[in-house]
Design a protein around this motif. Structure first.
Motif, mmCIF file in Angstrom:
data_model
loop_
_atom_site.group_PDB
_atom_site.id
_atom_site.type_symbol
_atom_site.label_atom_id
_atom_site.label_comp_id
_atom_site.label_asym_id
_atom_site.label_seq_id
_atom_site.Cartn_x
_atom_site.Cartn_y
_atom_site.Cartn_z
ATOM 1 N N GLY A 160 0.809 -1.207 0.000
ATOM 2 C CA GLY A 160 0.000 0.000 0.000
ATOM 3 C C GLY A 160 0.845 1.260 0.000
ATOM 4 N N ARG A 161 0.156 2.382 0.222
ATOM 5 C CA ARG A 161 0.834 3.671 0.358
ATOM 6 C C ARG A 161 0.921 3.970 1.848
ATOM 7 N NH1 ARG A 161 1.461 7.051 -4.011
ATOM 8 N NH2 ARG A 161 1.397 8.862 -2.644
ATOM 9 N N ARG A 162 2.134 3.980 2.364
ATOM 10 C CA ARG A 162 2.344 4.090 3.809
ATOM 11 C C ARG A 162 2.829 5.489 4.192
ATOM 12 N NH1 ARG A 162 6.530 -0.657 4.636
ATOM 13 N NH2 ARG A 162 7.345 0.410 2.794
ATOM 14 N N LEU A 163 2.309 5.969 5.307
ATOM 15 C CA LEU A 163 2.782 7.221 5.903
ATOM 16 C C LEU A 163 3.249 6.897 7.312
ATOM 17 C CD1 LEU A 163 3.135 10.308 6.006
ATOM 18 C CD2 LEU A 163 0.746 10.460 6.773
ATOM 19 N N VAL A 164 4.521 7.130 7.586
ATOM 20 C CA VAL A 164 5.091 6.912 8.916
ATOM 21 C C VAL A 164 5.097 8.239 9.663
ATOM 22 C CG1 VAL A 164 7.120 6.217 10.240
ATOM 23 C CG2 VAL A 164 6.513 4.987 8.161
ATOM 24 N N ALA A 165 4.492 8.267 10.849
ATOM 25 C CA ALA A 165 4.443 9.475 11.669
ATOM 26 C C ALA A 165 5.298 9.287 12.917
ATOM 27 C CB ALA A 165 2.999 9.785 12.063
ATOM 28 N N PHE A 166 6.064 10.318 13.234
ATOM 29 C CA PHE A 166 6.912 10.313 14.433
ATOM 30 C C PHE A 166 6.676 11.648 15.126
ATOM 31 C CE2 PHE A 166 11.556 9.754 16.058
ATOM 32 C CZ PHE A 166 11.074 9.209 17.236
ATOM 33 N N PHE A 167 5.719 11.643 16.060
ATOM 34 C CA PHE A 167 5.248 12.872 16.676
ATOM 35 C C PHE A 167 5.974 13.179 17.984
ATOM 36 C CE2 PHE A 167 1.051 11.675 14.544
ATOM 37 C CZ PHE A 167 1.221 12.572 13.510
ATOM 38 N N GLY A 168 5.633 14.367 18.539
ATOM 39 C CA GLY A 168 5.971 14.682 19.923
ATOM 40 C C GLY A 168 7.376 15.169 20.176
ATOM 41 N N ASP A 194 6.001 6.138 -0.439
ATOM 42 C CA ASP A 194 5.671 6.254 0.978
ATOM 43 C C ASP A 194 6.035 7.652 1.469
ATOM 44 O OD1 ASP A 194 4.807 3.609 1.144
ATOM 45 O OD2 ASP A 194 6.785 2.859 1.705
ATOM 46 N N GLY A 195 5.615 7.987 2.691
ATOM 47 C CA GLY A 195 5.926 9.289 3.264
ATOM 48 C C GLY A 195 6.340 9.184 4.713
ATOM 49 N N PHE A 196 6.983 10.252 5.203
ATOM 50 C CA PHE A 196 7.462 10.321 6.586
ATOM 51 C C PHE A 196 7.087 11.683 7.141
ATOM 52 C CE2 PHE A 196 11.417 11.030 9.384
ATOM 53 C CZ PHE A 196 10.798 10.482 10.494
ATOM 54 N N LEU A 197 6.312 11.687 8.232
ATOM 55 C CA LEU A 197 5.856 12.911 8.880
ATOM 56 C C LEU A 197 6.541 13.024 10.226
ATOM 57 C CD1 LEU A 197 3.865 15.328 8.603
ATOM 58 C CD2 LEU A 197 2.190 13.918 9.827
ATOM 59 N N LEU A 198 7.338 14.074 10.407
ATOM 60 C CA LEU A 198 8.204 14.217 11.573
ATOM 61 C C LEU A 198 7.868 15.481 12.356
ATOM 62 C CD1 LEU A 198 10.790 13.389 13.189
ATOM 63 C CD2 LEU A 198 12.103 14.708 11.500
ATOM 64 N N GLY A 199 7.693 15.342 13.671
ATOM 65 C CA GLY A 199 7.489 16.483 14.543
ATOM 66 C C GLY A 199 8.796 16.922 15.178
ATOM 67 N N ILE A 200 9.099 18.220 15.126
ATOM 68 C CA ILE A 200 10.346 18.740 15.695
ATOM 69 C C ILE A 200 10.082 20.061 16.408
ATOM 70 C CG2 ILE A 200 11.955 17.611 14.101
ATOM 71 C CD1 ILE A 200 12.036 20.331 12.599
ATOM 72 N N THR A 311 9.197 17.722 1.431
ATOM 73 C CA THR A 311 8.211 18.228 0.484
ATOM 74 C C THR A 311 7.306 19.295 1.085
ATOM 75 O OG1 THR A 311 6.631 16.475 1.018
ATOM 76 C CG2 THR A 311 8.200 16.044 -0.769
ATOM 77 N N ARG A 312 7.102 19.269 2.399
ATOM 78 C CA ARG A 312 6.269 20.274 3.059
ATOM 79 C C ARG A 312 6.858 20.587 4.440
ATOM 80 N NH1 ARG A 312 4.269 20.022 -1.287
ATOM 81 N NH2 ARG A 312 2.064 20.239 -1.900
ATOM 82 N N LEU A 323 5.994 20.508 11.742
ATOM 83 C CA LEU A 323 5.772 19.181 11.164
ATOM 84 C C LEU A 323 6.406 19.186 9.780
ATOM 85 C CD1 LEU A 323 2.125 18.055 11.983
ATOM 86 C CD2 LEU A 323 4.251 17.159 12.912
ATOM 87 N N VAL A 324 7.199 18.156 9.519
ATOM 88 C CA VAL A 324 7.933 18.051 8.261
ATOM 89 C C VAL A 324 7.456 16.805 7.516
ATOM 90 C CG1 VAL A 324 10.207 17.973 7.201
ATOM 91 C CG2 VAL A 324 9.923 19.040 9.444
ATOM 92 N N LEU A 325 7.063 16.969 6.278
ATOM 93 C CA LEU A 325 6.695 15.831 5.438
ATOM 94 C C LEU A 325 7.826 15.575 4.451
ATOM 95 C CD1 LEU A 325 4.549 13.728 4.636
ATOM 96 C CD2 LEU A 325 3.630 15.425 3.015
ATOM 97 N N ALA A 326 8.332 14.353 4.457
ATOM 98 C CA ALA A 326 9.436 13.994 3.582
ATOM 99 C C ALA A 326 9.102 12.695 2.852
ATOM 100 C CB ALA A 326 10.737 13.832 4.371
ATOM 101 N N VAL A 327 9.760 12.482 1.730
ATOM 102 C CA VAL A 327 9.554 11.258 0.949
ATOM 103 C C VAL A 327 10.916 10.638 0.630
ATOM 104 C CG1 VAL A 327 7.388 12.051 -0.045
ATOM 105 C CG2 VAL A 327 9.542 12.540 -1.226
ATOM 106 N N PRO A 328 10.961 9.304 0.503
ATOM 107 C CA PRO A 328 12.228 8.668 0.120
ATOM 108 C C PRO A 328 12.622 9.054 -1.304
ATOM 109 C CG PRO A 328 10.640 7.071 0.985
ATOM 110 C CD PRO A 328 9.892 8.340 0.736
ATOM 111 N N THR A 329 13.917 9.193 -1.511
ATOM 112 C CA THR A 329 14.436 9.450 -2.855
ATOM 113 C C THR A 329 15.133 8.196 -3.360
ATOM 114 O OG1 THR A 329 16.535 10.305 -1.993
ATOM 115 C CG2 THR A 329 14.751 11.892 -2.345
#
Length: 331
Positions: A160-168, A194-200, A311-312, A323-329
């Motif tokens: 599927g299309r996966r989004l990994v979130a790492f909050f807090g 896929d995507g990666f959403l990171l909280g900093i 990407t965002r 919040l940072v949205l990144a994608v694998p290259t």
């Protein structure tokens, strides 16, 4: 395996070996209490008592991190859902999964949501959160993973299309070497699309940063002393928590908050289960946590080194948190 009484919507993939947490605690304490300066990893702050104290901290007026991240999620979740079109949401260190609901709502409304994958070391937290979620999201399958994500991410489900979130802002609790290792593991686990959403947490006035970790009521101080109660209970130590004074420091060289416990008077502590005697000089400090703060350029550079492209970038209105949205290259 599904929990008795629940249907096929909730499953748990148990990837922690028997005794893993107890063994990890022993290794961490033996290393940290014999180091100079002494230190302990922040993850051992969070037993049931520590988690309850931290929940109180997140509601304090000066602790902006949680409210700022919730503000960003509330404003951007529909956009995140539209950009990622994720059918699987994976959350590292999921805990209660409370703040995740903004994203789940947005993905559900977009019609893509099918699976939520919380990853945590607490089976109780996974079961409680998963049970609540499948009641509120009738079409959702919760595939919980009982694992320590800092030790590897080989257990993440594929497809599927996966989004990994790492909050807090937990990312900031890791050292640079640990952050690089986590990102490398994550890149190996994710595929193009896929995507990666990171909280900093962002660098700002040091006085504001320090005040967020040192409330006048002393709740944060007691939260940090809680690790001594954990060592007493789990390892037969004889710390006197009230004999340690709490202090917060801003380290400008490493751009991080550091929390410390200072011995009030010379004392010797025995950790019976490790056959370890630890001497503290009067005023000697034990570091209980780090929380690195970031510039945008620094975060993007860390992601790029691990073959991710930003990407965002979203912040709260006061630009305290991001919040940072990144994608694998492709590399």
């Amino acid at each position: 395996m599904p929990r008795p009484g629940l249907d096929h919507q909730l499953s748990i993939d148990r990837r922690l070996p028997t005794g893993y947490l107890a063994a990890s605690l022993r290794v961490d304490v033996a290393r940290g209490l014999t180091a100079t300066p002494k230190w302990l990893p922040p993850r051992w702050l969070y037993d049931a008592r520590g988690s309850a104290l931290f929940d109180r901290i997140t509601r304090l007026p000066g602790y902006y991190l949680s409210s700022a991240e919730r503000e960003i999620l509330a404003a951007t979740a529909p956009e995140i859902a539209a950009i990622t079109a994720a059918d699987t949401l994976i959350e590292l260190g999921s805990g209660s999964s409370a703040k995740t609901r903004s994203l789940l709502d947005a993905l559900d409304a977009a019609g893509t949501l099918g699976r939520y994958v919380p990853v945590d070391v607490s089976e109780g937290a996974l079961l409680d959160a998963g049970t609540a979620l499948i009641r509120d999201y009738p079409r959702l399958h919760v595939h919980a993973v009982l694992a320590d994500f800092t030790a590897g991410l080989g257990g993440l489900p594929a497809g599927g299309r996966r989004l990994v979130a790492f909050f807090g802002s937990t990312y900031g609790n890791l050292t640079p070497v640990e952050r690089a290792g986590l990102l490398a593991e994550l890149r190996r686990a994710l595929a193009i699309g896929d995507g990666f959403l990171l909280g900093i947490d962002l660098i700002k006035d040091p006085a504001l940063l320090v005040s967020a970790y040192d409330d006048p009521a002393g709740i944060t101080a007691e939260f940090n002393r809680n690790v001594l109660y954990v060592l007493n209970r789990e390892l037969g130590a004889d710390f006197r928590p009230d004999a340690f004074r709490y202090q917060v420091r801003w380290n400008p060289q490493l751009e991080r908050i550091e929390t410390w416990l200072h011995a009030e008077g010379a004392q010797s502590v025995v950790v019976r289960h490790l056959a370890l005697a630890v001497d503290f000089a009067d005023g000697e400090a034990l570091r209980t946590a780090i929380s690195t703060k970031f510039h945008r350029a620094g975060v993007q550079a860390e992601l790029e080194r691990a073959e991710f492209r930003t990407t965002r970038w979203w912040t709260d209105r006061a630009e305290r948190f991001a919040l940072v949205l990144a994608v694998p290259t492709a590399g």
